[in-house]
Motif scaffolding. Structure first.
Motif: not given
Length: 441
Positions: A342-343, A370-373, A257-263
Motif C-alpha cells: 500500500v505504501l 495516507r496510503g489508500y485512505m 493496512c489501509r494507511t500502509g501499516y498493519v495498524w
C-alpha cells in the motif's frame, strides 16, 4: 420435509433471492427495510444492481464493469471475494467445527488472539465480536468505565474529538463528536469533546481530574480524512500517562493496512495506546468481524477477577467463524506484505491526483490522507454549491467509478482503493476524475 411454499406461497428461498431482478429488490427494500435510505440512493442515481464483485471491480445487472474505489467505506482492503480468505472460511465450514458456545474452548479465536499479540506485543488481550465497529467501540467504552470504577474512583468522563465518528449505537454515537447523529436521543452523560489535533485542549479537560479515557481516530474518516500533526498523538500519550487516563484509538476505518501499516498507530514509532478497536478491513467483507486489542493492565482492571469476568459477554463474542475470517485476513496481510505494498503503490495515485489538483486548484483544493485512505477536498461554485457530491455522482453514473463523500463533511470525496488495484485501474480513476471535474466545474 415440507416445501416452505406450501405453507407460505410467497416465501423467497435463498436460491430465488440470488436471482431477483432489481425492480423486485427495490420493491422489497422500500416495503420492508429502510425506505428513505433506499430512496436517497435511488434518487441520487447512486444505487446500482451489482451482481458480481471481484478484486476492485464490480459488474451490474446490465453487464457494465465498475471500479470500486470506496469498498464499503474501507471494508474491502484485500479485494472483493479474496480467494485466500474465502478458502479459509470454506475450510473452516467443511471441518464442521463448533462455531459458538459460551463455555467451550475456541481454538480459532484463541489462535487469532495469539497472532494479534505477536503483531502488537504490548497489547495482549483480544475481544472479538461478530458485529461492526460500533460494537467494538461499545466494548472499549464499557471496559474503560468498569476499569475506572474499580481502580480510579471518582472518574466519570470520556473525552473524544469534535467531528469524530465512532458508530451509531447509543454509546458510540455519544462518543462521536457530531451533534447531528445524537438527534432525538437522550444524551448519555459523561462525554466531552475537544478539537481534533489540539493537545492543549485535551490537557485542559484532563486537568479537571475526572477523565477515564480519551478516544480518537488515527485519521478522522467520516470527519473528512483529517490527518493530525505528527506530534499530536505523542503529546496525547504523554498527557494520558501524566494524568492517568486510558488512551484508545479507533482503527475501524484507518486500520487493517489501509494507511500502509498493519495498524494505523504503527505509523508513530514507539507509540502504544492502551487499546485500539478494529473492524472493516479485517473482515474483508466476508462476514461481520470487529474487536478490541487491549493492554493487559486495562483488561485486568475491568475483568481480572471471578466477580467481573462475566460483566461483558455476548452470544457471538469470540465465535470461531468470525475468527476464521479475521485470522485468514491477517495471515494474508502478513504473507503478502499488504501494508508495504500500500505504501509503495499509493505513490502513483497520489502523484496523479496532485497533477489534477495543480490544473484545477479552485475545484480540487486539497488531497488528504495516507496510503489508500484518501480524501479529496473540493471547493464550491459561484452560487456556493459544493462540487464534491456532483463529481461523485458523475464518476459513478457516467464513468462507473464508485467513491463516496464523508458523512460529517460533504466537501470531501473519499477514495479507498484496495490491494488488488492495478496501475491501469488507477489510470481509469484518474482519467474519470479529470473528465468529471471538467464536466461539473
Amino acid at each position: 420435509m415440507t416445501d416452505v411454499n406450501t405453507i407460505y406461497p410467497e416465501f423467497i428461498t435463498l436460491e430465488e433471492s440470488l436471482s431477483l431482478d432489481s425492480r423486485r429488490v427495490e420493491e422489497l427494500q422500500l416495503r420492508h427495510m429502510n425506505q428513505y435510505r433506499t430512496q436517497i440512493g435511488l434518487s441520487a442515481g447512486l444505487t446500482f444492481d451489482i451482481v458480481k464483485a471481484e478484486g476492485c471491480h464490480m459488474w451490474d445487472s446490465e453487464g457494465n464493469e465498475r471500479l470500486d474505489f470506496i469498498g464499503c467505506v474501507g471494508v474491502y482492503i484485500l479485494g472483493h471475494n479474496n480467494p485466500f480468505v474465502l478458502d479459509g472460511v470454506r475450510r473452516y465450514l467443511e471441518s464442521k467445527a463448533l462455531t459458538m458456545d459460551p463455555m467451550a474452548l475456541k481454538p480459532v479465536t484463541a489462535a487469532f488472539a495469539h497472532n494479534m499479540a505477536l503483531i502488537t506485543p504490548e497489547l495482549t488481550r483480544t475481544v472479538l465480536n461478530g458485529g461492526g465497529g460500533a460494537e467494538a467501540n461499545e466494548v472499549i467504552l464499557k471496559m474503560c468505565r468498569i476499569a475506572a470504577a474499580r481502580t480510579k474512583t471518582g472518574r466519570t468522563r470520556v473525552i473524544s474529538t469534535l467531528n469524530s465518528f465512532h458508530g451509531k449505537t447509543t454509546g458510540a454515537v455519544n462518543a462521536g463528536g457530531k451533534d447531528v447523529w445524537r438527534r432525538w436521543q437522550t444524551p448519555v452523560p459523561g462525554h466531552a469533546y475537544v478539537p481534533y489535533g489540539d493537545a492543549d485542549a485535551v490537557e485542559e479537560e484532563f486537568k479537571k481530574g475526572d477523565v477515564i479515557m480519551f478516544i480518537a481516530e488515527p485519521i478522522q474518516g467520516e470527519g473528512g480524512i483529517v490527518v493530525p500533526a505528527d506530534d499530536y498523538f505523542y503529546r496525547v500519550r504523554e498527557l494520558c500517562d501524566r494524568y492517568d487516563v486510558y488512551m484508545v484509538l479507533d482503527e475501524v476505518q484507518a486500520g487493517s493496512c489501509r494507511t500502509g501499516y498493519v495498524w494505523a498507530h504503527q505509523y508513530y514509532e514507539g507509540l502504544v495506546p492502551d487499546a485500539f478497536t478494529f473492524a472493516k478491513g479485517i473482515s474483508d467483507g466476508v462476514l461481520p468481524v470487529s474487536g478490541v486489542q487491549v493492554k493487559e493492565e486495562l483488561y485486568m482492571a475491568a475483568y481480572g477477577s471471578f466477580d467481573s469476568a462475566m460483566m461483558h459477554t455476548a452470544t457471538y463474542q469470540d465465535n470461531n467463524i468470525s475468527a476464521a475470517v479475521a485470522l485468514s485476513s491477517l495471515q494474508f496481510m502478513i504473507e503478502e506484505d499488504v501494508a508495504a505494498k500500500v505504501l509503495e503503490r499509493s505513490g502513483y495515485v497520489w502523484e496523479g491526483l496532485e497533477r489534477i489538483r495543480s490544473k484545477h486548484p479552485t475545484v480540487l483544493k486539497e488531497i488528504r490522507g495516507r496510503g489508500y485512505m484518501i480524501g479529496l477536498k473540493f471547493g464550491s461554485d459561484e452560487q456556493g454549491t459544493g462540487y464534491a457530491n456532483a463529481i461523485g455522482t458523475v464518476l459513478a453514473q457516467k464513468h462507473r467509478v464508485h467513491t463516496m463523500t464523508s458523512i460529517n463533511d460533504d466537501t470531501i470525496l473519499r477514495v479507498y482503493p484496495n490491494i488488488t488495484t492495478t496501475q491501469e485501474d488507477f489510470d481509469w480513476f484518474l482519467g474519470a476524475l479529470e473528465q468529471s471535474i471538467a464536466e461539473v466545474a
